[in-house]
Each structure stands twice: as C-alpha cells, then as structure tokens.
Write a protein that holds these residues in place. Structure first.
Motif, PDB file in Angstrom:
ATOM      1  N   ARG A   1       0.941  -1.236  -0.149  1.00 52.40           N
ATOM      2  CA  ARG A   1      -0.071   0.113   0.167  1.00 52.40           C
ATOM      3  C   ARG A   1       0.892   1.295   0.096  1.00 52.40           C
ATOM      4  NH1 ARG A   1      -2.179   3.429   4.131  1.00 52.40           N
ATOM      5  NH2 ARG A   1      -4.178   4.223   3.590  1.00 52.40           N
TER       6      ARG A   1
ATOM      7  N   CYS B   1      -8.457   6.578  -0.932  1.00 45.10           N
ATOM      8  CA  CYS B   1      -8.513   5.300  -1.527  1.00 45.10           C
ATOM      9  C   CYS B   1      -7.308   4.233  -0.895  1.00 45.10           C
ATOM     10  CB  CYS B   1      -8.343   4.994  -3.251  1.00 45.10           C
ATOM     11  SG  CYS B   1     -10.114   5.826  -3.788  1.00 45.10           S
ATOM     12  N   ASP B   2      -7.223   3.152  -1.123  1.00 42.19           N
ATOM     13  CA  ASP B   2      -6.114   2.337  -0.900  1.00 42.19           C
ATOM     14  C   ASP B   2      -5.704   2.129  -2.421  1.00 42.19           C
ATOM     15  OD1 ASP B   2      -6.299   1.756   1.799  1.00 42.19           O
ATOM     16  OD2 ASP B   2      -7.609   0.155   1.707  1.00 42.19           O
TER      17      ASP B   2
ATOM     18  N   LEU C   1      -2.368   0.472  -4.088  1.00 37.92           N
ATOM     19  CA  LEU C   1      -1.691  -0.553  -3.920  1.00 37.92           C
ATOM     20  C   LEU C   1      -0.648  -0.829  -5.225  1.00 37.92           C
ATOM     21  CD1 LEU C   1      -4.683  -1.561  -2.439  1.00 37.92           C
ATOM     22  CD2 LEU C   1      -2.734  -2.606  -1.092  1.00 37.92           C
TER      23      LEU C   1
ATOM     24  N   ARG D   1     -10.322   0.581  -3.420  1.00 40.63           N
ATOM     25  CA  ARG D   1      -9.078  -0.215  -3.523  1.00 40.63           C
ATOM     26  C   ARG D   1      -8.622  -0.256  -4.983  1.00 40.63           C
ATOM     27  NH1 ARG D   1      -8.999  -5.337   0.378  1.00 40.63           N
ATOM     28  NH2 ARG D   1      -7.128  -4.507   1.114  1.00 40.63           N
TER      29      ARG D   1
ATOM     30  N   SER E   1      -2.341   6.931  -0.849  1.00 43.94           N
ATOM     31  CA  SER E   1      -3.755   6.597  -0.037  1.00 43.94           C
ATOM     32  C   SER E   1      -4.244   7.488   0.668  1.00 43.94           C
ATOM     33  CB  SER E   1      -3.257   5.112   0.666  1.00 43.94           C
ATOM     34  OG  SER E   1      -3.081   4.192  -0.217  1.00 43.94           O
ATOM     35  N   ARG E   2      -3.364   8.315   1.340  1.00 43.29           N
ATOM     36  CA  ARG E   2      -3.692   9.438   2.332  1.00 43.29           C
ATOM     37  C   ARG E   2      -4.364  10.539   1.471  1.00 43.29           C
ATOM     38  NH1 ARG E   2       0.914  10.555   4.081  1.00 43.29           N
ATOM     39  NH2 ARG E   2       1.029  12.383   3.032  1.00 43.29           N
TER      40      ARG E   2
ATOM     41  N   GLU F   1       1.411   4.493   0.998  1.00 43.29           N
ATOM     42  CA  GLU F   1       0.957   5.277   2.137  1.00 43.29           C
ATOM     43  C   GLU F   1       0.397   6.726   1.592  1.00 43.29           C
ATOM     44  OE1 GLU F   1      -0.122   7.784   5.399  1.00 43.29           O
ATOM     45  OE2 GLU F   1       1.760   8.056   4.301  1.00 43.29           O
TER      46      GLU F   1
END
Length: 463
Positions: free
Chosen positions: A68, A78-79, A81, A387, A73-74, A70
């Motif tokens: 992931r 969303c995630d 990956l 995701r 995503s932040r 980070e």
C-alpha cells in the motif's frame, strides 16, 4: 479497569497492589489487543513464517509482495496498492513472461535444449529472457534499439546473452529489431534443424497472456483477501498488453464488479482505441505524423498497433490482431473489460518518480511511474473508499542513464520542479469535472498539446 471483586487491605479499603494491577491492565489492554489481532511485523524474524529454500532461481519468479502506497492512499482517500514486480530475480514483471514463453517452447519442441532464444526488445524482456535462458541451459540473442538505456544490454550480457544494437526504424522496415530477431531464429532452424532457434515473439505469443492469467491475476486476488469486493479497480499501461489481458480476465472471472483501466504514455494509440474505438491519434488522421518521432522518455509501454495480447485485453480472442486463428482457450467477451483509458505525460511520470522516492522511499522505473500516475487518476475518478491496484514493473536501477539522469531530463526539458508533498503536478483529465478547459482543452489533448505537442509513435516500444 477495576474488576467487580476488589481486593481489600486490612482496613477494608482497596489495596495499592490492586490499584496498580488495575492501572497496568488498562494501559496494556490495547497492546494485548494489537498483539492478538494484527498480523506479525515483517521485520520480526521470530514470528514471520518464511518459505522453504527454493530449488533454483526460476522458482523465485512470481509471488511478489503487494504494498500500500501510504502517501497516495492518504491523499486520494483510496487504498492505492502496487504489486512489487521489481522483486522478481530479474528485476521486472517480464520474468514471468519469459519463463512461460520458454517453458512452453521447450515443451512443444519449438525450442530444443541448448537452442538459442531470440527476441527484439528495448530492455526488460531481454534481461528476463537472458536470465531464463541461462537457468535452463539455452542461449539468448537480444536485438534492441541503440537509444535504449545502456544498463539493459549490460545486464543481458551479464547473463551470458549476446546483444545487437540497431538504429530505431519503423516496424515496416526490414532492419527493425523485431524483424532481425525473428530472422535470426529462422536462419538457425534452417541451418541446424527445428528447435535450434526460437523467436520469443512477446507481442503475439499468448504465453504472455497466460503468464498473467495463471500467475499475476491469482496472486492479486489472494493478496487482496480472496473475496468479492477485495479489489475495486486494476489499472496499468500496455506494451504487449499481456499483463492487462491476463489480470483482467482472471479478476473478472472471480468478481465481475472489478473495473479495469488503461493508462497510456505520449505517442501511443491505445488511449484512442479504448476511449474512441479508433487505433490512431489526431496526427495520423491528418497525415502529419513523422515516421520516427521522439515522443516519450518512458520505456516499455505504448504501441501503435493491435497485438494479439492486447486484443484479448479488449475482450477479443486474439484473432483480430492479424493472427491466423483465435488464441486457443480464449473466449471472446461481449464487451471490453476496459472501462476507460487515461493519459500520462512524461512530466507526470518524472514528477511521480521523484515524489515516490521523496515521500515513500520507492525507487521506480519509468513504466512503473506511468502505472502509479494511472492509479491516482483512477482513484480520483472513483472517489474515496476504493481499492486500486497497479503494477510496479521494475525499479529505477536500470533507468539511471535516462529516466533517473538529471542531465538527460534537463536536455529534454523535464527537470523535476515539484518539491512538496502534494500531487499538484498531475494533469486533470479532459472529462474530469475539476478539469478547467472543457471542449477546447480536450481538443488540445487530442492534438498532443503540452510537453509532448509533437507526440506520435510510428513504432512500438518494446520492453
């Protein structure tokens, strides 16, 4: 923190020992919860279950980790990956493809033990073919354009392969590196018999698609929980189209709700093929496109013809790409699994590479950064809570003299400018509600405006 059965001291009060125990219990309860609930840290050699020793280097191919990202995503909600394909022993996702192609050729007799594998490549596939050939006792001869990063032929030679660098020409030219590689294999068979030479043919060889259908796709499914709803979207760029074809076919079979997206670099026609159904860009339609333009500094992704593997990615059976017959075992789909294509400029890819190194400690190659740009654009389009998975094809190690070279980037006007922790360097898509410009902006994008105003690609870029 206190139990209902309090311990009393001699005066009938609560003892200091009881109070201390209660406080300790309350303080350490969260730690006990984490110890029993969260998975063990990967840095703990005493709690992590490690796989047994592998038999050989080929057994190290595949089963790559998922990470992931980070910061992204932040910022997107969303995630986001990445599947870390740079963890393969040859350093890229192409290890999977090379291994599947060579093993199928040996099994069918098209390649005999000790025979020579040939391929036309701009880099990563050539490195992987060289590795696999060495491990299986075969020879490898790789033909590549002389403008490819020098690290790549050096790596091929390190595995014992022979290389030939030629000037970049159109695919229609007899001296195109793919045609040279094909001819060498044909000459070897004519001289020494069947199986003496084998042309890997990564673009049209469906073993490419099968490597991801049977390997990459199932791994992503398991790593994302092995359940419906574990993955919302998958996005990647395409050179051969094998990754997108194999992963999309597998994930779709497990969860029809998963959405698939393409991200395309400058000069490639796949963006228009997905979004508008035509395999050319505006320059081609107007007859103004140069035969051999410089269109992108990224390597390994983008193409201007429909390959058998990308035909499968679009929902076909491989036959519409000009092959003599459909690919065995591939059923055509009623609609294309690819919902939409996004663009990625050279500027976006370069800035993303430096951003990821700065913010997340990730040192990625050019095609990996194109994919990550695509993942962020998909995350923004879908909205928070999703995701999104993409492929980190290779690291920046084999891109030091081009994509990661300050001098090279300065020469092409791509010196990184962004220094913050935001994503302001990403362009908005023409149909993004937040994109300011409307129809005029879309027309400009179609015409190739921006850093790549003269973008256009007469030839495929080979990994």
């Amino acid at each position: 923190a206190f139990s209902s059965e309090k311990r009393r001291d001699g005066d009938g009060g609560v003892s200091r020992h009881s109070i201390s125990s209660a406080i300790a219990s309350s303080l350490f309860a969260p730690l006990r919860w984490m110890a029993t609930t969260l998975p063990p840290s990967s840095s703990s050699s005493t709690t992590t279950t490690l796989p047994p020793p592998r038999e050989n280097v080929l057994d190290m191919i595949g089963n790559t980790p998922m990470q992931r990202v980070e910061s992204l995503s932040r910022l997107t909600g969303c995630d986001v990956l990445i599947k870390c394909e740079f963890a393969n022993p040859g350093g890229s996702v192409k290890d999977r493809v090379a291994l599947r192609i060579v093993r199928e050729a040996l099994a069918s007799g098209e390649l005999r033990p000790g025979g020579e594998i040939t391929e036309g490549t701009a880099g990563s596939t050539g490195v992987s073919v060289a590795l696999v050939a060495a491990a299986l006792g075969c020879k490898a001869h790789l033909v590549l354009p002389d403008d490819a990063a020098v690290e790549k032929p050096q790596m091929m030679a390190s595995f014992g392969a022979t290389t030939r660098r030629v000037r970049p020409v159109s695919i229609s030219h007899p001296e195109h590196y793919v045609k040279i590689a094909r001819q060498r294999a044909m000459d070897a068979c004519a001289r020494d018999g069947k199986g003496a030479g084998y042309f890997a043919n990564q673009f049209e060889n469906a073993a490419n698609f099968r490597a991801h259908l049977d390997g990459t796709g199932p791994e992503i499914w398991r790593q994302m929980g092995g359940r419906r709803g574990g993955v919302d979207a998958f996005v990647c760029a395409a050179g051969t189209g094998g990754t997108l074809a194999g992963v999309s076919r597998y994930l779709r079979s497990k969860d029809p709700r998963v959405q698939f997206f393409l991200v395309d670099p400058p000069g490639s026609s796949l963006y228009n093929k997905v979004n508008r159904g035509v395999m050319y860009c505006k320059e081609e339609a107007e007859g103004t496109r140069l035969k051999n333009p410089f269109d992108t500094i990224t390597e390994g992704v983008g193409i201007n013809r429909l390959t058998a593997n990308f035909s499968i990615a679009l929902g076909g059976d491989g036959s519409e790409a000009g092959t003599s017959a459909p690919v065995e075992g591939v059923e055509p789909l009623e609609t294309s699994p690819i919902a939409r294509a996004f663009k990625c400029s050279d500027r976006e890819a370069v800035e993303m590479s430096r951003y990821l190194a700065r913010e997340d400690g990730l040192f990625l190659g050019s095609s990996s950064c194109v994919n990550v740009v695509g993942a962020v654009k998909v995350a923004r389009a879908l909205g928070p809570g999703h995701r999104v998975v993409t492929i980190a094809c290779d690291s920046g190690v084999r891109h030091l003299t081009k994509f990661w070279s300050p001098e090279y980037l300065e020469k092409h006007g791509l010196t990184p400018r962004a220094t913050g922790s935001g994503l302001e360097f990403l362009d908005r898509e023409p149909d993004d509600p937040e994109f300011a410009g409307g129809a005029e902006a879309e027309a400009d994008v179609d015409a190739g405006a921006g850093d790549e105003a003269d973008a256009g690609r007469d030839d495929e870029i080979l990994r």
